[in-house]
Design a protein around this motif. Structure first.
Motif, PDB file in Angstrom:
ATOM      1  N   UNK A  30      -4.273 -11.156 -12.914  1.00  0.00           N
ATOM      2  CA  UNK A  30      -5.860 -11.434 -12.294  1.00  0.00           C
ATOM      3  C   UNK A  30      -6.543 -10.823 -11.872  1.00  0.00           C
ATOM      4  N   UNK A  31      -6.569 -10.791 -10.879  1.00  0.00           N
ATOM      5  CA  UNK A  31      -7.521 -10.062  -9.858  1.00  0.00           C
ATOM      6  C   UNK A  31      -7.450  -8.530  -9.217  1.00  0.00           C
ATOM      7  N   UNK A  32      -8.523  -8.147  -9.100  1.00  0.00           N
ATOM      8  CA  UNK A  32      -9.051  -6.664  -8.572  1.00  0.00           C
ATOM      9  C   UNK A  32      -9.340  -6.575  -7.104  1.00  0.00           C
ATOM     10  N   UNK A  33      -7.692  -6.632  -6.694  1.00  0.00           N
ATOM     11  CA  UNK A  33      -7.904  -6.281  -4.633  1.00  0.00           C
ATOM     12  C   UNK A  33      -8.466  -5.055  -4.158  1.00  0.00           C
ATOM     13  N   UNK A  34      -9.141  -5.444  -3.788  1.00  0.00           N
ATOM     14  CA  UNK A  34      -9.562  -4.463  -3.057  1.00  0.00           C
ATOM     15  C   UNK A  34      -9.037  -2.913  -2.589  1.00  0.00           C
ATOM     16  N   UNK A  35      -9.848  -1.755  -3.215  1.00  0.00           N
ATOM     17  CA  UNK A  35      -9.019  -0.180  -3.371  1.00  0.00           C
ATOM     18  C   UNK A  35      -8.401  -0.390  -1.965  1.00  0.00           C
ATOM     19  N   UNK A  36      -9.103  -0.484  -0.699  1.00  0.00           N
ATOM     20  CA  UNK A  36      -8.952  -0.292   0.567  1.00  0.00           C
ATOM     21  C   UNK A  36      -7.498  -0.573   1.279  1.00  0.00           C
ATOM     22  N   UNK A  37      -7.033  -2.572   0.425  1.00  0.00           N
ATOM     23  CA  UNK A  37      -6.415  -3.458   0.278  1.00  0.00           C
ATOM     24  C   UNK A  37      -5.162  -2.534   0.453  1.00  0.00           C
ATOM     25  N   UNK A  38      -4.833  -2.238  -1.062  1.00  0.00           N
ATOM     26  CA  UNK A  38      -3.150  -0.995  -1.279  1.00  0.00           C
ATOM     27  C   UNK A  38      -3.463  -0.345  -2.305  1.00  0.00           C
ATOM     28  N   UNK A  39      -4.689  -0.013  -2.510  1.00  0.00           N
ATOM     29  CA  UNK A  39      -5.252   1.219  -4.013  1.00  0.00           C
ATOM     30  C   UNK A  39      -5.515   2.033  -2.771  1.00  0.00           C
ATOM     31  N   UNK A  40      -5.271   2.741  -1.182  1.00  0.00           N
ATOM     32  CA  UNK A  40      -6.342   3.382  -0.793  1.00  0.00           C
ATOM     33  C   UNK A  40      -6.112   5.026  -1.522  1.00  0.00           C
ATOM     34  N   UNK A  41      -7.022   5.688  -1.204  1.00  0.00           N
ATOM     35  CA  UNK A  41      -6.952   7.191  -1.775  1.00  0.00           C
ATOM     36  C   UNK A  41      -6.641   6.978  -2.908  1.00  0.00           C
ATOM     37  N   UNK A  42      -6.242   6.151  -4.239  1.00  0.00           N
ATOM     38  CA  UNK A  42      -6.022   6.046  -5.217  1.00  0.00           C
ATOM     39  C   UNK A  42      -6.950   6.836  -5.917  1.00  0.00           C
ATOM     40  N   UNK A 102       0.998  -0.975   0.143  1.00  0.00           N
ATOM     41  CA  UNK A 102      -0.323   0.247  -0.066  1.00  0.00           C
ATOM     42  C   UNK A 102       0.858   1.718  -0.059  1.00  0.00           C
ATOM     43  N   UNK A 103       1.606   1.932   0.312  1.00  0.00           N
ATOM     44  CA  UNK A 103       2.577   2.232   1.326  1.00  0.00           C
ATOM     45  C   UNK A 103       3.684   2.673  -0.265  1.00  0.00           C
ATOM     46  N   UNK A 104       3.796   1.540  -0.999  1.00  0.00           N
ATOM     47  CA  UNK A 104       4.549   1.184  -2.325  1.00  0.00           C
ATOM     48  C   UNK A 104       3.304   2.136  -3.246  1.00  0.00           C
ATOM     49  N   UNK A 105       2.857   1.567  -2.912  1.00  0.00           N
ATOM     50  CA  UNK A 105       1.521   2.048  -4.353  1.00  0.00           C
ATOM     51  C   UNK A 105       1.751   3.521  -4.146  1.00  0.00           C
ATOM     52  N   UNK A 106       1.206   3.721  -3.187  1.00  0.00           N
ATOM     53  CA  UNK A 106       0.526   4.725  -2.541  1.00  0.00           C
ATOM     54  C   UNK A 106       1.667   5.904  -3.494  1.00  0.00           C
ATOM     55  N   UNK A 107       2.908   5.978  -2.984  1.00  0.00           N
ATOM     56  CA  UNK A 107       4.033   6.721  -3.753  1.00  0.00           C
ATOM     57  C   UNK A 107       4.183   6.941  -5.270  1.00  0.00           C
ATOM     58  N   UNK A 108       3.906   5.771  -5.524  1.00  0.00           N
ATOM     59  CA  UNK A 108       4.488   5.225  -6.995  1.00  0.00           C
ATOM     60  C   UNK A 108       2.659   5.800  -7.887  1.00  0.00           C
ATOM     61  N   UNK A 109       2.557   5.931  -7.190  1.00  0.00           N
ATOM     62  CA  UNK A 109       0.691   6.029  -7.906  1.00  0.00           C
ATOM     63  C   UNK A 109      -0.262   7.329  -7.704  1.00  0.00           C
ATOM     64  N   UNK A 110       0.277   7.741  -7.114  1.00  0.00           N
ATOM     65  CA  UNK A 110      -0.881   8.839  -6.423  1.00  0.00           C
ATOM     66  C   UNK A 110      -0.350   9.676  -6.238  1.00  0.00           C
ATOM     67  N   UNK A 111       0.621   9.994  -5.363  1.00  0.00           N
ATOM     68  CA  UNK A 111       1.876  11.543  -4.970  1.00  0.00           C
ATOM     69  C   UNK A 111       2.714  11.308  -5.478  1.00  0.00           C
ATOM     70  N   UNK A 112       2.778  11.197  -7.123  1.00  0.00           N
ATOM     71  CA  UNK A 112       4.009  10.949  -7.817  1.00  0.00           C
ATOM     72  C   UNK A 112       3.988  11.913  -9.354  1.00  0.00           C
ATOM     73  N   UNK A 113       4.123  13.102  -9.429  1.00  0.00           N
ATOM     74  CA  UNK A 113       4.151  14.362  -9.553  1.00  0.00           C
ATOM     75  C   UNK A 113       4.392  14.203 -11.113  1.00  0.00           C
TER      76      UNK A 113
END
Length: 566
Positions: free
Chosen positions: A220-232, A199-210
């Motif tokens: 293959x699967x859609x892992x829930x937003x709350x698990x690793x894509x929070x606030x993305x 979650x920390x890795x993905x938020x820094x990579x895809x959310x707060x990355x200007x």
């Protein structure tokens, strides 16, 4: 020159350079670029060309391959000048989690850290450039196997910054098979630890990355937003039920039939359709699995190529330990029918084993099931989907999986089936008790002793085995009012030499039945009172060719009786 069938080659340039068999999917690049979504997650079953498409995308955009435009000539993407002009002009970060299949959190974390170390090693040439200052170089040098979680979380973000400064352009980030380590984490029991790290890795990579121009993930699967894509909030999710990119992964029937024509085997079209057609993405219902088609073209023989490419342990475990309701729906599917369910493609892992729709969502995302249609509840706005087993290849996979449930009891289970067909009641009782004793526990959830559970999970697992193993001899149906301890089975013979069989399963009610013999008699009485023979008689089966059996259960004890009406 005839194309070479290259098995397992997922490198776009290698395939094009060596004239290997390839169906043009470069229009995916145009569609993805024109959609202008900031971050896109695309889920597709395994072996559906995800990795090859990611390789294709990297070769098209990356500055490292600016001299590779020749390999896109004659393909769809090269028809428009505006796309020819941007080939090889972007810095690209490309990673794959496909090989992260660890049994512990520590091992999974270290595997991801090593991906970061290799990434920094690949771009080592920019370390000494004027684009970086001393503080940048200090972090650059700190990237190693002993780095902290906080330092690792910003690794891709920082590299995006370095590359954008060096090339004067924002970065495209590609991550293939993002969910492979997450599936392993679920199976091996370290889900919460790994999701916190990712979650920390993905938020820094895809959310707060200007410094990111676009991001693209596959899995293959859609892992829930709350698990690793929070606030993305900039994430566009494309699942198997979405319309976007519906023909970009997998082969359409038109493409497959053209290949068969070119191969000089047009007469095989219907056989290929029977074996491998049936996948559906969005409203497209004619998608074929690329791996199976490629293997068929290579060998000229039909087989379960796609179903055999990886273990199905998770699917098998979930179905075997599932509720009676899930197993009864599995019976319908194995009999060629369909089930109706809500799907929640965002809660695949968190809800497995607890929410009925979650297991079907997983099987749909994994490609084992297909949607035939859907209906919307006007009051709630929720959609209900009708699902079937995808094709003959998938059906064979399910059959082999269920057969494996009884592998440890092969001798007993096989002897029981023989005794059942022969009408040998003594053998049926002997071996049914052996099967129940050995396999009963493996059909419950493991949360309580099996004796204290309603044994319907075992009944359904047992009947699934009958459906699979006697498919060539009988059509097996059931009337499963399982919540009341009753579960009857009708076996209609497909060959005249076999008798029809009606079974009634009952759990002993100590308040009303003093013995298992009493329960057996109540089960047989119910067969008569409910006229379970009606449909068999209507189909022309004489009364003398219909056998009745009452199965009485008390814990792991089983007693089988007959009214000897045959």
């Amino acid at each position: 020159m005839k194309s070479v069938i290259s098995i397992g080659n997922q490198d776009f340039i290698s395939i094009r350079k060596n004239n290997c068999f390839y169906i043009d999917k470069t229009d995916f690049i145009r569609e993805w670029w024109e959609n202008q979504d900031s971050v896109t997650l695309i889920t597709r079953p395994r072996r559906f060309g995800k990795t090859l498409n990611m390789s294709m995308t990297e070769y098209f955009f990356s500055v490292n391959y600016s001299d590779m435009g020749q390999y896109f000539k004659e393909l769809s993407i090269w028809k428009e000048e505006r796309f020819r002009e941007i080939q090889g002009t972007y810095p690209v970060i490309s990673l794959s989690f496909a090989d992260i299949k660890a049994t512990t959190y520590e091992s999974a974390r270290m595997s991801i850290i090593r991906k970061l170390v290799r990434l920094y090693s690949a771009f080592d040439f920019i370390r000494s450039s004027e684009a970086l200052n001393e503080k940048d170089r200090t972090y650059f040098d700190s990237v190693g196997e002993d780095m902290s979680d906080d330092a690792a979380a910003v690794g891709i973000n920082y590299m995006s910054d370095y590359l954008s400064r060096y090339y004067g352009k924002k970065v495209i980030i590609l991550l293939d098979e993002y969910d492979t380590p997450l599936q392993e984490a679920y199976v091996h029991g370290y889900w919460e630890e790994l999701t916190a790290f990712i979650r920390s890795l993905f938020n820094s990579t895809f959310k707060t990355n200007p410094y990111m121009e676009r991001g693209l993930l596959t899995g293959i699967t859609r892992v829930s937003k709350e698990s690793i894509f929070s606030d993305l909030n900039n994430l566009e999710v494309v699942t198997t039920t979405s319309e976007k990119y519906s023909t970009s992964f997998g082969f359409t029937e038109e493409e497959v039939f053209t290949v068969l024509e070119n191969a000089g085997i047009p007469e095989e079209k219907e056989h290929v359709r029977y074996w491998y057609d049936g996948f559906s993405f969005g409203n497209r219902k004619d998608i074929y699995n690329p791996w199976s088609i490629t293997k068929y073209l290579d060998t000229g023989e039909y087989g379960t190529y796609w179903a055999d490419t990886s273990g199905n342990a998770l699917v098998s475990t979930l179905i075997r330990h599932s509720s009676a309701k899930i197993k009864s729906e599995m019976e319908d599917l194995l009999n060629g029918g369909e089930i109706c369910t809500e799907l929640d493609e965002q809660v695949i892992f968190e809800q497995l084993g607890r929410k009925r729709g979650a297991i079907w969502s997983l099987l749909l995302a994994s490609g084992y099931l297909k949607t035939t249609r859907h209906e919307m509840d006007r009051r709630t706005g929720k959609r209900e989907y009708f699902l079937k087993i995808t094709n003959h290849e998938s059906m064979l996979m399910f059959e082999e999986m269920i057969e494996s449930w009884f592998a440890e009891e092969d001798s007993a289970y096989g002897n029981f089936k023989e005794a059942l067909l022969a009408g040998d009641l003594d053998y049926m009782n002997q071996f049914m008790n052996q099967v129940a004793l050995q396999s009963f526990s493996s059909f419950d959830s493991g949360t309580k002793p099996s004796e204290n559970l309603e044994p319907e999970r075992f009944y359904h697992g047992f009947v699934l085995g009958l459906i699979v193993d006697l498919a060539g001899k009988y059509h097996i149906t059931s009337n499963r009012e399982s919540g009341f301890g009753r579960y009857d089975v009708v076996m209609e013979p497909l060959q005249k030499q076999f008798d029809a069989i009606v079974m009634e399963f009952k759990v002993q009610n100590p308040a009303k039945e003093e013995s298992l013999q009493h329960t057996v008699q109540n089960a047989l009485l119910q067969i008569e009172e409910k006229n379970y023979d009606t449909e068999l008689l209507a189909r022309g089966i004489p009364k003398s060719k219909i056998r009745h059996y009452g199965f009485a259960f008390c814990g792991k004890k089983v007693l089988i009786g007959t009214d000897k009406s045959e």
